[in-house]
Design an enzyme around this catalytic site. Structure first.
Site: not given
Length: 787
Positions: A32, A35, A461
């Site tokens: 999470c 952390c 592109d």
């Protein structure tokens, strides 16, 4: 490397003084945003160290002085309760069919995902009967509570085991995360339920448990909270599973780029030819590139002539003729004859390696929203734990019965478990991506939807995006009074049978399409002049297929056809039969039939279109003219496209890039939002946030509209989830909400969030207030657009 294990002693040079270094570490055990914050905080306490941790990739990019060794960084991460190691280099297999070692990270990741899926399935099967019996009093038969206890026990122990393990690891290191909250809620609910069954009178035969808003601590029977014990891990496991699916494939771009490089190469030595691994190639070595093979590394052609397909590397739609002295780019495909190349750059110095680094650097960045979420999560869990402990202490200190105090504390833990908050985004994303998939729009995650809603500039592109990406005959003009166009094309196709050049394949394919059922006779006296053309005998005619040089003397209307082809950026091929110029064949990359409408829809949404291509300026101007695009960047290499994106962002733009090739991968990853064509390369798709599967560029506008609708749904979900916690946590804290009702409220809030998200399944594309457009309808081609 497991937690608490010391790494091998670092090399002596790691501790030597010097300039700041950047080290990438693979972090294990993060679940999470809390952390992430803990790892960054621990590393940031080291002198001169700054770290950025990416939860999706599981990697930390650490800037540190030379005095801080890699071993110090690893030890610090392990002290925070996680694992850390240097990324393992991709092995160079001796053969393409050599199996991957069993201990490789990708095998470990597959095993971990399989185990999580199995855990979620078993948890679901065991939890559903418990939830139904606990929440529907009318279905509670004799001794139903003991059946629920038997079913809930493996869920509380085995199903929630990952939460318990991570919570204990965090406890050893003095830290708390969402796992701590989930683990405590499950343990408290199950432990109290076991006490109630064995010692509190809840195990008596015939006991029923009706819904109750207020804690009923004084009725002589302790209540069961088994539905909370199974519901909490079930909802959190399901939410994380959905989030993992949304994040899956983060490293696909880098893996696809690695696969693009050749694995081995044929080199010439004094003893003859032999094949070696590419990583053994050195600057100055000479290697061979046969037709159909990829150029192993950047180098210079020393012998042979051919045409190289650079569309995946530079965006050049036409093959590039190369001969002695010409540059060969690693990763390009040899479309013609045998080449001998001298290696000029190897390893990290090649153009393909530079593209890979650009993609990797772009993917390790963080958005402001992600950083804010990290900060909120780091405060949320300790705050909830503090509130729960304070509630327990307050009620015990006030002389309340122990069950009432425990009930209030458990209710805080259960009701604060952010199931609705965790489901607010994933369920909306799941519904939106499911509907988007029906419309040919694949979205990677919630951050992509948020960025998609906010973009104001679209870099497009050309090759394979606005155009089909395939060489074909776009025009055929015959000499007045000479051979008809079909016969000139047939003769040209007969001669081109002897060539492997992409122009030859385009002419042959056109002849087969326009002249079905007419087999071509074999060519005789075939010859080819590199960079000029081919010649041979077909049906007793001397036929030359060449690129016209001097236009003087060409009969009408051939000179006009040549000029028209060159103005459109196409290749003009002159067909000469028995010495007489008979026809001009224009070969090029045609526009997609829906390109004009797609660009027009983007303008109506307030977006600014920009054309960026590796192709020639003439070709770029021709395409831009058809689509009414005024801002053009031609001859753009991959690094030029990335630099353009950076410049536009510095000017305040929110930039999306639409591309399909490896040459677009860096720009796709660096942009605020990357959009890849589904027919493009794996590298482009892996680097992009959105992939357009259906062959309809109008899907870009549909994706923007879908993102705006989805973000509105997510905001509604988040408002409800936060509002639910703001109301229910105070009620639980003052003893006005039992854990049983808290679990019911948690389930109800989740169902409301899911129900609101499912409304997206009925969304239909179309402009504001306009009729819905069928997703796969083919738009009318605008007047003047090439076929």
């Amino acid at each position: 490397m497991t937690a608490g294990t010391r790494p091998e002693p670092p090399s002596p040079h790691l501790a030597e003084p010097g300039p700041p270094r950047t080290t990438t570490l693979t972090i294990g055990g993060m679940t999470c945003a809390a952390c992430v914050g803990r790892v960054e905080k621990k590393l940031g306490r080291l002198d001169g160290v700054a770290a950025s941790v990416n939860l999706a990739t599981g990697r930390a990019t650490v800037s540190h002085p030379a005095a801080v060794s890699v071993a110090d960084l690893v030890t610090t991460v392990e002290a925070a309760g996680f694992t850390a190691r240097l990324p393992e280099p991709a092995p160079a297999p001796e053969a393409d069919d050599q199996p991957a070692p069993a201990g490789r990270p990708d095998r470990q990741e597959d095993d971990g995902a399989r185990a999580e899926r199995h855990r979620l399935l078993v948890t679901t099967l065991l939890s559903l009967p418990v939830l139904v019996l606990s929440m529907v009093p009318g279905w509670q038969f004799r001794d139903w509570q003991w059946l629920c206890f038997v079913l809930a026990a493996p869920v509380a122990v085995w199903g929630a085991a990952p939460f318990h393990a991570r919570a204990l690891r965090g406890l050893r290191h003095g830290a708390a995360t969402m796992d701590t909250l989930v683990s405590l809620g499950v343990v408290a609910s199950f432990t109290w339920s076991a006490y109630a069954l064995f010692f509190g009178g809840a195990g008596a035969p015939g006991m029923t448990m009706p819904f109750s808003l207020l804690p009923a601590a004084g009725d002589g029977t302790a209540h069961l909270y088994l539905e909370a014990a199974v519901g909490v891990p079930l909802f959190v496991l399901a939410g994380r599973r959905m989030e993992a699916r949304a994040r899956r494939g983060t490293g696909a771009a880098l893996r696809a780029l690695a696969e693009l490089a050749a694995k081995d190469v044929a080199v010439r030595t004094a003893d003859g030819e032999r094949r070696i691994a590419v990583d053994r190639l050195r600057v100055g070595d000479r290697f061979l590139v046969r037709p159909g093979e990829r150029v192993a590394t950047d180098g210079t052609v020393v012998d042979g002539s051919s045409a190289l397909d650079l569309s995946l590397i530079s965006g050049e739609s036409r093959p590039v003729e190369v001969g002695p002295g010409a540059t060969a780019v690693g990763g390009a495909v040899n479309s013609g004859g045998l080449l001998e190349v001298r290696a000029d750059a190897v390893g990290a110095d090649t153009q393909l390696a530079r593209i890979t680094r650009l993609v990797e650097d772009a993917q390790t960045g963080k958005t402001k929203v992600q950083r804010l979420a990290d900060a909120v999560a780091a405060v949320f869990v300790p705050a909830v734990l503090t509130v729960s402990v304070s509630v327990l202490g307050f009620w015990l200190g006030a002389g309340a019965a122990p069950q009432a105090a425990v009930t209030a504390a458990v209710a805080v833990l259960v009701v604060a478990c952010p199931c609705a908050l965790g489901l607010a985004t994933p369920t909306a994303l799941l519904a939106a991506t499911g509907r988007g998939a029906q419309l040919g729009i694949l979205v990677r995650g919630p951050e992509a939807l948020e960025r998609l809603r906010r973009i104001d500039t679209v870099v497009l592109d050309k090759t394979g995006t606005l155009t089909t990406g395939r060489m074909g005959v776009t025009a055929l003009t015959a000499r007045t009074g000479g051979l008809d166009a079909a016969e000139a094309l047939r003769l040209a196709a007969v001669v081109e049978q002897g060539s492997e050049h992409p122009l030859a394949r385009a002419i042959g394919a056109s002849a087969a399409e326009r002249l079905p059922g007419q087999p071509l006779p074999p060519v005789t006296d075939f010859g080819a002049t590199p960079g000029y053309g081919v010649h041979g005998t077909a049906d007793r005619h001397r036929v030359e297929v060449i690129r016209p040089g001097d236009l003087t003397g060409l009969p009408a209307p051939l000179p006009d056809a040549v000029h028209t082809a060159e103005t459109a950026g196409h290749t003009a091929v002159l067909v000469v039969v028995d010495g007489t110029p008979e026809a001009v064949i224009a070969v090029g990359d045609a526009l997609r039939p829906d390109s004009y409408r797609a660009v027009d829809h983007l303008r109506r949404l307030g977006l600014r279109p920009v054309l960026a291509t590796g192709d020639r300026a003439a070709t770029a101007r021709a395409v831009a003219g058809h689509l009414a695009i005024t801002e053009i960047h031609a001859g753009a290499r991959p690094e030029d496209k990335a630099a353009l994106v950076t410049t536009l962002k510095e000017q305040g733009g929110r930039v999306a890039v639409v591309g399909d090739g490896v040459n677009d991968a860096a720009a796709l990853a660096l942009a605020d939002l990357g959009i890849a064509m589904g027919s493009g390369t794996d590298a482009a798709i892996g680097a992009a946030d959105v992939t357009l599967v259906r062959e309809d560029l109008q899907a870009i506008a549909d994706a923007v509209r879908l993102a705006r609708r989805t973000l509105g749904t997510i905001r509604t979900n988040l408002v409800w989830a936060f509002g639910y916690n703001l109301v229910t946590v105070p009620l639980a804290a003052v003893g006005l909400l039992s854990p049983m009702f808290a679990a019911a409220a948690m389930s109800a809030s989740s169902l409301l969030v899911v129900g609101n998200s499912l409304r997206l399944r009925g969304w239909r594309p179309g402009g504001p207030g306009g009729p819905a457009r069928r997703p796969h309808s083919r738009p009318t081609r605008p007047r003047g657009e090439t076929s």
